[in-house]
Design an enzyme around this catalytic site. Structure first.
Site, PDB file in Angstrom:
ATOM      1  N   LYS A 131      12.714  23.177  79.094  1.00  0.00           N
ATOM      2  CA  LYS A 131      12.285  23.346  77.840  1.00  0.00           C
ATOM      3  C   LYS A 131      12.842  22.928  75.925  1.00  0.00           C
ATOM      4  O   LYS A 131      14.154  22.729  77.149  1.00  0.00           O
ATOM      5  CB  LYS A 131      11.449  24.543  77.365  1.00  0.00           C
ATOM      6  CG  LYS A 131      12.337  25.890  77.289  1.00  0.00           C
ATOM      7  CD  LYS A 131      11.368  27.170  77.371  1.00  0.00           C
ATOM      8  CE  LYS A 131      12.445  28.522  77.213  1.00  0.00           C
ATOM      9  NZ  LYS A 131      11.447  29.690  77.523  1.00  0.00           N
ATOM     10  N   ARG A 153       3.998  39.324  74.905  1.00  0.00           N
ATOM     11  CA  ARG A 153       3.711  38.024  74.114  1.00  0.00           C
ATOM     12  C   ARG A 153       2.573  37.222  74.332  1.00  0.00           C
ATOM     13  O   ARG A 153       1.782  37.071  74.198  1.00  0.00           O
ATOM     14  CB  ARG A 153       4.926  37.257  74.333  1.00  0.00           C
ATOM     15  CG  ARG A 153       5.868  37.406  74.240  1.00  0.00           C
ATOM     16  CD  ARG A 153       7.236  37.007  73.605  1.00  0.00           C
ATOM     17  NE  ARG A 153       7.316  36.146  74.886  1.00  0.00           N
ATOM     18  CZ  ARG A 153       8.671  35.016  75.721  1.00  0.00           C
ATOM     19  NH1 ARG A 153       8.994  35.181  74.581  1.00  0.00           N
ATOM     20  NH2 ARG A 153       8.457  35.290  77.204  1.00  0.00           N
ATOM     21  N   TYR A 179      32.871  26.825  50.330  1.00  0.00           N
ATOM     22  CA  TYR A 179      32.051  27.234  49.409  1.00  0.00           C
ATOM     23  C   TYR A 179      31.752  29.247  49.209  1.00  0.00           C
ATOM     24  O   TYR A 179      32.673  29.541  50.085  1.00  0.00           O
ATOM     25  CB  TYR A 179      30.325  27.151  49.260  1.00  0.00           C
ATOM     26  CG  TYR A 179      30.432  25.379  49.435  1.00  0.00           C
ATOM     27  CD1 TYR A 179      29.781  24.864  48.067  1.00  0.00           C
ATOM     28  CD2 TYR A 179      29.988  24.332  50.493  1.00  0.00           C
ATOM     29  CE1 TYR A 179      29.979  23.637  47.799  1.00  0.00           C
ATOM     30  CE2 TYR A 179      29.735  23.502  50.181  1.00  0.00           C
ATOM     31  CZ  TYR A 179      29.473  22.966  48.757  1.00  0.00           C
ATOM     32  OH  TYR A 179      29.007  21.706  48.755  1.00  0.00           O
ATOM     33  N   MET A 206      28.087  21.649  54.695  1.00  0.00           N
ATOM     34  CA  MET A 206      26.968  20.998  56.042  1.00  0.00           C
ATOM     35  C   MET A 206      27.829  19.584  56.556  1.00  0.00           C
ATOM     36  O   MET A 206      26.665  19.709  57.699  1.00  0.00           O
ATOM     37  CB  MET A 206      26.031  20.694  54.694  1.00  0.00           C
ATOM     38  CG  MET A 206      24.581  18.891  55.235  1.00  0.00           C
ATOM     39  SD  MET A 206      23.806  18.226  54.545  1.00  0.00           S
ATOM     40  CE  MET A 206      22.663  19.483  52.919  1.00  0.00           C
TER      41      MET A 206
END
Length: 359
Positions: free
Chosen positions: A35, A130, A252, A300
């Site tokens: 998956k 679930r 940052y 980023m």
């Protein structure tokens, strides 16, 4: 020249990891879980490296149909089942096995017009809450399915929430044992149970993360010594080097400030590539045969590492973010997540190459 970041998928390591799993499961058959596009590795490119498996477990129809079109003729299990009654036509057409976890699915199978009976994995909710039928209704569901002309074969299926601990399977396992008199094939062991709870292996196991060389518990130490190998290496290069004095901040938010003179390197990798933005100061990065520490916030497109103890690092130096020398689980732990997420989150902009292609 293209940006230097890339991912390398080691096909021979996938084959090797499957062989390690085979050693652990004895006579049990293996569903190789593919998956999330093969946990970010690319189903189309890697499935043939795992063709010695007994079957493939996938999430959706696109993945299943891709495997069929690529030439896989063995079993394919839809781990989450089908989503609409009309999906049963695709299950019929492509000879898929489906999990069943809800009343509406039972009704859909009863009323479907199929060319031949299908195989079903009946999901037992053994405590994860679930999907699945409760233990109190499970036997009646099984008996109902036994009577359906559209059913060829039934298998008991469940899932452990805490198979990465020594005691985490005890109560769910007891619930599963109460249905042994139904004489169904059984498939309950995920990667953690496959490794650490041999009594849960039964007829089939479902292994995912082990095939890709990472730990079911999220801790690399827990699979140390098993011989598993990383199937993915994320790598890039040093694109800038700076000498900074004490008192200088990096990145940052000035999340890191130097307390002494340092030599730092900027690497072409950021959170838009799939590297975890919240990786902490000190997260290991492999450079020049050493573990170097991440410094400051991941941006980023770039991150910064401490190369003060690596005087011979130069521009263009190869850097490994995770892979052969640095387990993905270690990077994930430093970011408060698990290796699964990092592998699955590899960004589309990262070019991928495949080593040792399998014919």
């Amino acid at each position: 020249m293209p940006r230097p970041i890339s991912a390398v998928i080691h096909l021979q390591n996938l084959q090797h990891n499957l062989s390690i799993v085979r050693q652990h499961v004895g006579k049990s058959k293996i569903w190789s879980v593919m998956k999330a596009d093969g946990y970010g590795h690319g189903i189309k490119q890697i499935w043939s490296a795992l063709k010695e498996t007994d079957g493939f477990g996938v999430l959706d129809f696109d993945e299943a149909i891709l495997l069929r079109k690529e030439g896989w003729k063995g079993p394919i299990l839809l781990l989450e089942g089908f989503f609409q009654p009309q999906d049963l036509q695709l299950i019929d057409q492509y000879n898929l096995t489906t999990s069943v976890h809800s009343e509406w699915q039972l009704f859909a199978i009863e009323n479907a017009q199929l060319s031949s009976p299908i195989s079903v994995y009946i999901k037992l909710n053994s405590g994860m809450n679930r999907l699945g039928f409760s233990p109190s209704e499970y036997e009646s569901v099984v008996q109902r399915l036994f009577k359906m002309p559209n059913i060829r074969h039934l298998t008991l299926m469940s899932h452990f929430a805490n198979s990465d601990t020594k005691t985490g399977v005890v109560e769910p396992f007891r619930q599963i044992q109460q249905f042994e008199h139904l004489s169904l094939e059984t498939c309950i062991a995920n990667s953690g149970a496959t490794l650490w709870h041999k009594q849960t292996q039964y007829d089939w196991v479902r292994t995912g993360i082990l095939l890709y060389g990472a730990s079911p518990s999220g801790k690399s130490a827990d699979i140390f010594g098993l011989g598993l190998k990383a199937a993915m290496t994320l790598q890039s290069e040093v694109i800038a080097i700076h000498e900074i004095p004490a008192g200088q901040s990096i990145g940052y938010g000035s999340r890191f400030t130097s307390t002494k003179p340092m030599r730092i390197a900027t690497v072409a990798c950021g959170y838009a590539d799939g590297y975890p933005r919240h990786a902490a100061n000190g997260t290991p990065v492999w450079c020049k045969g050493k573990r170097c520490a991440l410094l400051g916030a991941v941006s980023m497109d770039m991150l910064t590492i401490d190369i003060s103890d690596c005087d011979d690092v130069k521009l263009g130096e190869r850097v490994e973010l995770w892979g052969q020398n640095l387990p993905v689980d270690e990077v994930a732990q430093a970011a408060g997540t698990i290796g699964y997420e990092l592998l699955c989150a590899l960004a589309k902009r990262v070019p991928i190459s495949y080593e040792n292609k399998v014919e």
